[in-house]
Design a protein around this motif. Structure first.
Motif, short mmCIF file in Angstrom:
data_model
loop_
_atom_site.label_atom_id
_atom_site.label_comp_id
_atom_site.label_asym_id
_atom_site.label_seq_id
_atom_site.Cartn_x
_atom_site.Cartn_y
_atom_site.Cartn_z
N GLU C 645 30.10 65.01 39.05
CA GLU C 645 30.41 63.73 38.39
C GLU C 645 29.84 62.56 39.18
O GLU C 645 29.79 62.59 40.41
CB GLU C 645 31.94 63.52 38.35
CG GLU C 645 32.67 64.30 37.29
CD GLU C 645 34.19 64.12 37.46
OE1 GLU C 645 34.67 63.99 38.61
OE2 GLU C 645 34.89 64.11 36.45
N ALA C 649 32.35 58.69 35.86
CA ALA C 649 32.98 59.85 35.22
C ALA C 649 34.23 60.30 35.97
O ALA C 649 35.26 60.61 35.38
CB ALA C 649 31.97 60.99 35.13
N ALA C 650 34.14 60.29 37.30
CA ALA C 650 35.29 60.71 38.11
C ALA C 650 36.46 59.77 37.89
O ALA C 650 37.60 60.20 37.72
CB ALA C 650 34.89 60.74 39.58
N ARG C 652 37.11 57.82 35.33
CA ARG C 652 37.70 57.98 34.00
C ARG C 652 38.66 59.17 33.98
O ARG C 652 39.78 59.09 33.46
CB ARG C 652 36.61 58.23 32.95
CG ARG C 652 35.83 57.00 32.59
CD ARG C 652 34.83 57.30 31.49
NE ARG C 652 33.74 56.32 31.55
CZ ARG C 652 33.12 55.83 30.48
NH1 ARG C 652 33.47 56.22 29.27
NH2 ARG C 652 32.14 54.95 30.62
N ARG C 653 38.19 60.27 34.57
CA ARG C 653 39.03 61.47 34.58
C ARG C 653 40.30 61.23 35.38
O ARG C 653 41.41 61.59 34.97
CB ARG C 653 38.23 62.65 35.16
CG ARG C 653 39.04 63.94 35.30
CD ARG C 653 38.21 65.06 35.90
NE ARG C 653 37.55 64.67 37.12
CZ ARG C 653 38.14 64.52 38.29
NH1 ARG C 653 39.44 64.75 38.43
NH2 ARG C 653 37.44 64.14 39.35
N GLU C 654 40.16 60.62 36.55
CA GLU C 654 41.32 60.39 37.41
C GLU C 654 42.34 59.48 36.74
O GLU C 654 43.55 59.72 36.77
CB GLU C 654 40.87 59.79 38.77
CG GLU C 654 40.11 60.77 39.66
CD GLU C 654 39.54 60.10 40.91
OE1 GLU C 654 39.95 58.96 41.23
OE2 GLU C 654 38.67 60.71 41.58
N ALA C 657 44.20 61.28 34.09
CA ALA C 657 45.12 62.25 34.69
C ALA C 657 46.39 61.56 35.15
O ALA C 657 47.51 62.07 34.93
CB ALA C 657 44.44 62.94 35.87
N THR C 846 46.42 65.55 40.13
CA THR C 846 45.02 65.20 40.40
C THR C 846 44.94 64.19 41.56
O THR C 846 45.66 63.19 41.52
CB THR C 846 44.40 64.56 39.15
OG1 THR C 846 44.48 65.48 38.07
CG2 THR C 846 42.95 64.16 39.38
N TYR C 848 43.48 61.03 43.39
CA TYR C 848 42.65 59.90 42.98
C TYR C 848 42.45 58.95 44.15
O TYR C 848 43.22 58.98 45.12
CB TYR C 848 43.22 59.18 41.76
CG TYR C 848 44.55 58.44 41.93
CD1 TYR C 848 45.76 59.12 41.81
CD2 TYR C 848 44.58 57.06 42.14
CE1 TYR C 848 46.96 58.44 41.92
CE2 TYR C 848 45.79 56.37 42.26
CZ TYR C 848 46.98 57.08 42.13
OH TYR C 848 48.18 56.41 42.25
N THR C 852 40.07 54.33 41.26
CA THR C 852 41.04 54.54 40.17
C THR C 852 42.26 53.65 40.37
O THR C 852 42.77 53.06 39.41
CB THR C 852 41.43 56.02 40.12
OG1 THR C 852 40.29 56.76 39.69
CG2 THR C 852 42.60 56.26 39.17
#
Lengths: 101, 175, 1001
Positions: C645, C649-650, C652-654, C657, C846, C848, C852
């Motif tokens: 990522e 992208a990271a 957004r995912r974090e 989560a 997760t 972060y 984030t």
């Protein structure tokens, strides 16, 4: 590097200290009673004497205490240091002359 | 840290002992009570007093750092609560806040002089003296236990830096 | 290659130890103990460099650290090359590689010498009058050419592989200078038992005695006496001796900086030994024994290779065994010239003539020279020097009774020596703020009143004769030791043979025949400043020597005017028609001689430039592949990329989560201060804007700290652990500042309060657990503690244990989700983090990072001090007016908040910004205007403080500070970018869960 006499620790290298600006400026007991000009005077106006200054130092990398000092800004000679809370001491003309030398 | 044992002919650097640490702050009466509770005399400014399992280091006019061994540490909170009831004071445990380094050997003072502007000549910094000072860009406390033996206290995150700087200084002082 | 000018049996070099070195690619032989200059001179080579501006061929003028001309680069390769070293100080060793500088393609033929043809157009200050037309030529033509031509040496281009040491030291008496004065002072002090440090910048102690074959002290030759003194000093445990060690800065309160060179004379290149060491010595008493420098004389062509100081020729002969020329002309203003002549005659040189500028010189030495057949012309000067790459002869001319200079005679010569008199070296004395005074007898400025505990001895304060020098040194050394608390006798030495000291000398330009409009008579060799340049400055109206110095650049090169200041002063004073004492002197600045950057850097390089502070969780995060950022001195995980990522992208995912399940975040770096005592609440009320008295035990409040000027300084959640105990948090970068500020008020304004402050930043690891599943993950770990919403509501704190470890558990949230911050002692931080992590796996926990964290809080409209605030933002500006305790009589900053300027509706206020195009992410710092078509300069209404893509909302969000922002909600403003204009709508700064439902879960 100046050698400064902390009243608690004795003489230490300048690098252990942080300068704290002009001394003997008490925070007004009732700030809300001051008008804007008086408040600005307290907040911003400081002396910048060519000669003796009473100033604060903190032994930041030592005992952590604040104290006062009398220093001649022309020569960087300290006349004396004294504890926080003590009034600015009177000094003799000889002491002033020695500091100015 | 435990395994960084640097022996460079006359200079030894090892992790210090595991101790419980408390910062005491308060005025004279409170300080007397706090020291008495662990059996120590009140140390003079920048001096150190000791009792069984307890060391009191007077780092400021109103400040004592207590280093306690486990036996004393266990009951100390209760002892202090009793001794200081109704007396204004501050006691804060800082055991995890800092770590100890033991620096010893004939070149110990010389090496410390590479990081701190203090004068470590025997007459100038006598055994039984403790003070906070700078160790290059880190704050640290130096307690001289003997002419050739020092106990350093450094905040945890500064230990790697101070250790590296001491090792560099130990290397340099050979030349 | 034979050393045609080496005199075997003469000098102190070790002829049993030959050394091979290269200069400009050619191999030469010398001996251990040679400098680069002495070794090249032994081969008859004087040409060693090209001058700065005119590219004139140059050779050494001196034998020491005052050298202006023979600047060389030493060391091979892009990492080890040191430019601008003085060949007179570089000690040769086997394999040394040196090159000349400022010449292309080579020394003998340098294209840059074409500058000399244009010298009439390149006088002092020419650049103030040229390069101005046409204007556009500056960027494209003039500047590039000037940059290419500027400077002397070539800088290295790779990192320096050498290491440099540092140490402090303390002593009773520091003696700077190891000649006869310094040695006698050091010995007198050392014998009392005082702690003595003696330093000398050269490789050996002895100073002038090492070049003096006449002196006899207690029956010993100069060098033998030196040897005996050094042996005694070496045997004393209270003495530290250091050669190759320059005292270069006299700091306040007797702290003197020393630059000790350890390995350059042995090798060039890293060896594990530190190359140099910087000492900062605090001395109770300082003795300055820095000697005096001989002055050159100013006449046409005085810069040609083969023109040097008379003492230099003597030093090369007697100390290095090198004859600088075979046919010698000496121009003399001082009797010492005749001693030099006699020394040269001894080894077979011929003295073609001595031109003494004095009308009636006399003395035993002069007569001895005449008896040996030397022609001495009185009242004579050098009109000009012939030769370009080497002196070939001179024109000597008489000064006629009226003062004019008459017709001269030509004399062939390959060496012209200047004996212009002596200038005491007062550099360190001046740095100490000592007052100089002009001494008529000495004819120079000498130390007057000391400002520090310091004494000058020997030639540096005008004492030249050997017996007086030794007595002077001994007296001062004993006095210094006594002043430092160690009394003792003053040693005396019997001097059996010595030359009589002579104070004659000349300062200024020698008189010459004809008007001096074009003559190249050099005052400052290194900066190519001529006598006519100084006169030009005076003609153009510069009256102060400070202006003359800067306009002409005389005295501003790396030699700092050691050879030029006095002559420049003489020329200026003559031109101004004022005596030298009234023209004044320029300031002497450190360093005395150049010091390498490495020496100042010491070990503060690379990873050790600053302490690299890491939390207990750092290595865990590293193992997870986290990308880090610097926050103050700390390293913090910024994001945890998975499967290749990128950051976007990271993050957004974090974010998703945390909002959907749970995230774990290391908040350990934030500052923590334990405020303890009966007056703790009183103190907190006075410091922070909030009201604290009614905050119950076990409750938390978001604290805002302003400075007395009313502007936000720091913020953080504060928990009340007891009536008399607050756990205060600060920003990561603000921790030290907040504690300092608190101590300032406590110690200096309110010392009677019974409250004390302790930093606990590093006592506690802080594990933030945020998200709907947070409680589920945590509950099984806290040893039965009830952490339900009823018992532990949002903004509360409780003490307990987690897996047996003492814990302070805060129910707080910077994310806007159900959140906890688990505080455990840092010794257990890693273990508990891993336990929480393990427990969270089943729930999709997760990790972060800070990125984030920034996005989540922005979605909630929470400010970050230093991002939304900049030191000029009030609580109300930041939308935090609600935090101010309205009923409080006083707190730091309250009075300022009542100032009209801090209440103006036009002030910049926190708003939310939504771009019309939802995928468009604004740039932080971008400005907002009302009308994109406004004429430039546009009125800036505000700027973007934080900007992100919000995965939670599926679109971009931003925060900004806008003039009168709150009243503008609903309006559209514009962000003008380079290539487009972005319309944005001003909205409430809370984008997500404005009711706080998730928070109170």
């Amino acid at each position: 590097m100046l050698l400064i006499k902390c009243p608690y620790c004795g003489e230490r290298a300048e690098v252990e200290f942080a300068n704290g600006g002009e001394a003997h400026i008490a925070r007004p007991a009732d700030p809300m009673a001051l008008n804007d000009e008086q408040w600005a005077q307290y907040l911003y106006m400081r002396d910048n004497p060519k000669g003796l200054i009473a100033e604060r130092w903190r032994h930041a990398h030592g005992c952590g205490r604040f104290f006062n000092a009398l220093r001649d800004t022309r020569t960087d000679r300290f006349v004396m240091t004294y504890e926080m809370g003590q009034p600015r001491p009177d000094i003799t003309p000889e002491q002033a002359a020695e500091a100015a030398r | 840290m435990a395994e960084s044992n640097v022996d460079l002919a006359g200079f030894d650097l090892v992790a210090g002992p595991s101790l419980t640490r408390w910062v005491f702050q308060g005025r004279e009466a409170a300080m007397q009570a706090a020291c008495a509770a662990v059996g120590c005399a009140v140390p003079d400014m920048l001096a150190v007093t000791q009792a069984e399992g307890a060391t009191a280091l007077r780092l400021g006019p109103y400040e004592v750092l207590f280093l306690l061994e486990p036996a004393v540490a266990r009951g100390v909170s209760a002892a202090w609560a009793g001794a200081l009831a109704g007396v204004a004071h501050s006691l804060v445990e800082v055991t995890a806040r800092q770590g100890a380094l033991s620096v010893s050997g004939p070149r110990a003072a010389e090496v410390l002089g590479c990081l701190s502007p203090l004068d470590f000549a025997p007459g100038s910094f006598v055994p039984g003296t403790a003070t906070r000072t700078l160790l290059d860009k880190a704050d640290g406390m130096i307690w001289r236990q003997a002419e050739d033996r020092f106990h350093l206290e450094v905040w945890t995150s500064f230990l790697p830096y101070v250790t590296a700087m001491l090792k560099n200084a130990a290397h340099d002082t050979r030349f | 290659m034979t050393q045609a000018f080496r005199i075997p049996g003469r000098g102190r070099v070790d002829m049993t130890r030959p050394v091979t070195f290269t200069f400009d690619g050619r191999s030469y032989a010398g001996y251990a103990g040679d400098t680069l200059a002495s070794a090249l001179l032994a081969h008859g080579r004087h040409l060693m460099g090209r001058s700065y501006k005119y590219h004139r061929p140059r050779g050494p003028v001196t034998a020491g650290s005052d050298e202006p001309n023979a600047l060389v680069g030493v060391g091979k390769g892009p990492a080890l090359h040191t430019p601008n070293l003085r060949a007179t100080q570089v000690e040769i060793h086997e394999g040394l590689t040196a090159v000349s500088q400022n010449r292309s393609p080579c020394l003998e033929f340098d294209v840059g010498s074409v500058n000399g043809l244009f010298s009439a157009m390149l006088p002092a200050g020419f650049y103030y009058k040229t390069f101005m037309w046409p204007k556009n030529f500056w960027d494209k033509v003039y500047e590039p050419i000037i940059r290419y031509a500027a400077g002397l040496g070539v800088a290295p281009t790779e990192p320096d592989p050498d290491s440099y040491a540092f140490r402090y030291d303390h002593c009773d008496v520091l003696v700077a200078g190891g000649g006869p004065a310094g040695l006698s002072a050091a010995l007198a002090a050392a014998r009392t038992g005082a702690r003595v440090i003696l330093v000398d910048e050269t490789a050996e102690f002895g100073g002038s005695l090492l070049s003096d074959r006449q002196a006899r002290i207690e029956g010993l030759s100069g060098p033998d006496w030196v040897r005996s003194v050094v042996a005694e000093l070496e045997a004393l445990p209270n003495v530290r001796l250091m050669t190759r060690c320059s005292a270069f800065n006299y700091g306040p309160h007797n702290m003197v900086a020393l630059n000790q060179r350890l390995t350059d004379h042995l090798m060039t290149g890293a060896s594990g030994q530190p190359r140099e060491r910087l000492w900062q010595v605090r001395a109770k008493e300082v003795v300055l024994a820095t000697g005096a420098l001989e002055r050159p004389m100013v006449f046409e062509g005085n810069d040609r290779p083969g023109v040097m100081l008379a003492t230099a020729a003597r030093t090369y002969l007697n100390r290095y065994g090198v004859l600088c020329g075979r046919k010698v002309v000496i121009v003399a203003a001082n009797d010492s010239a005749y001693r030099v002549a006699l020394d040269l005659l001894e080894v077979g040189a011929s003295i073609a003539a001595i031109a003494d500028i004095r009308p009636a010189p006399d003395g035993a030495l002069l007569r001895q020279c005449q008896q040996m057949g030397v022609r001495v012309f009185k009242s004579s000067v050098v009109q000009r020097v012939h030769g370009t790459q080497r002196v070939s002869g001179v024109e000597l001319a008489p000064v006629l009774p009226g003062g004019d200079v008459g017709k001269g005679r030509h004399v062939c010569a390959d060496l012209v020596l200047m004996a212009g008199g002596y200038t005491p070296s007062v550099h360190l004395f001046s740095q100490s703020r000592g007052k100089l005074r002009f001494d008529e007898k000495v004819g120079a400025y000498v130390p007057g009143e000391s400002a520090e505990r310091e004494r000058s001895v020997g030639a540096c304060h005008g004492v030249y004769q050997l017996d007086a020098v030794l007595a002077d040194g001994a007296a001062a050394g004993a006095a210094a030791a006594s002043a430092s608390g160690h009394a003792g006798d003053v040693p005396t030495w019997r001097v059996d043979a010595q030359d009589t000291a002579d104070f004659s000398g000349f300062a200024g330009a020698l008189p010459r025949r004809g008007k001096d409009l074009h003559s190249m008579s050099f005052v400052d060799f290194q900066h190519d400043v001529t006598a006519k340049d100084i006169r030009l400055a005076v003609r153009e109206g510069f009256r102060s020597i400070e202006h003359v110095k800067r306009y002409t650049t005389t005295g501003m090169a790396t030699d700092q005017g050691k050879l030029s200041n006095v002559n420049a002063l003489g020329i200026a004073s003559y031109a101004l028609g004022r005596p030298v004492q009234q023209v004044g002197l320029t300031t002497f600045r450190p360093p005395f001689t150049p010091v390498t950057f490495g020496t100042f850097a010491g070990h503060a390089r690379g990873d050790l430039f600053d302490p690299d502070r890491r939390t207990q969780v750092d290595s865990w995060a590293r193992a997870q592949g986290a990308v880090f950022e610097d926050v103050s001195l700390w390293r913090r995980a910024r994001y945890f990329p998975r499967n290749g990522e990128d950051m976007e992208a990271a993050v957004r995912r974090e974010c998703l989560a945390v909002r959907n399940t749970a995230g774990i975040f290391d908040a350990s770096t934030l500052g923590k201060i334990e405020v303890v005592g009966p007056d703790a609440a009183t103190f907190m009320n006075r410091m922070y804007v909030n009201a604290w008295t009614k905050l119950g035990v076990g409750r938390c409040r978001y604290g805002l700290l302003c400075r007395e000027n009313g502007f936000v300084y720091d913020d953080g959640v504060v928990g009340r652990l007891a009536e008399d105990r607050f756990h205060v948090t600060t920003t990561t970068g603000g921790a030290a500042g907040v504690l300092s500020m608190m101590e300032d008020y406590l110690q200096t304004e309110w010392p009677d309060l019974d409250v004390w402050l302790t930093s606990t930043t590093e006592q506690w690891s802080v594990i933030a657990l945020q998200g709907p599943k947070a409680r589920e993950i945590l509950a099984p770990l806290v040893d039965g503690l009830d952490i339900s919403g009823e018992v532990l509501p949002h903004m509360s704190v409780v003490e307990g244990t987690i897996l047996g470890v003492p814990m302070r558990l805060f129910r707080v949230s910077f994310s806007g989700e159900l959140g906890f911050e688990i505080n455990v002692p840092t010794t257990e931080g890693r273990r508990i983090w891993e336990a929480v992590w393990q427990a969270g796996q089943a729930h999709g926990l997760t990790p972060y990072g800070t990125e984030t964290m920034h996005v989540l809080r922005a979605e909630k409209g929470y400010i970050i001090v230093g991002q939304e605030t900049d030191g000029t933002v009030t609580p109300d500006d930041a939308g935090c007016g609600w935090a101010v305790g309205k009923a409080k009589k006083d707190f730091v900053g309250k009075r300022s908040l009542a100032l009209p300027a801090l209440r103006s509706p036009e002030r910049m206020q926190l708003v939310g910004l939504l771009t019309d195009a939802p995928q468009e992410v604004l740039e932080e710092g971008a400005q907002l205007v009302a009308d994109p078509k406004e004429a430039i300069p546009m009125r800036k209404l505000g700027y973007v403080t934080s900007s992100y893509f919000s995965a939670t909302l599926g679109r971009s969000i931003a925060l900004g500070m806008i003039s009168g922002g709150r009243a503008r909600k609903g309006q559209t403003l514009y962000v003008p970018m380079e290539d487009r204009v972005i319309p944005v709508k001003l909205v409430d700064p809370v984008f997500y869960d404005a009711e706080g439902v998730r928070l109170n879960g």
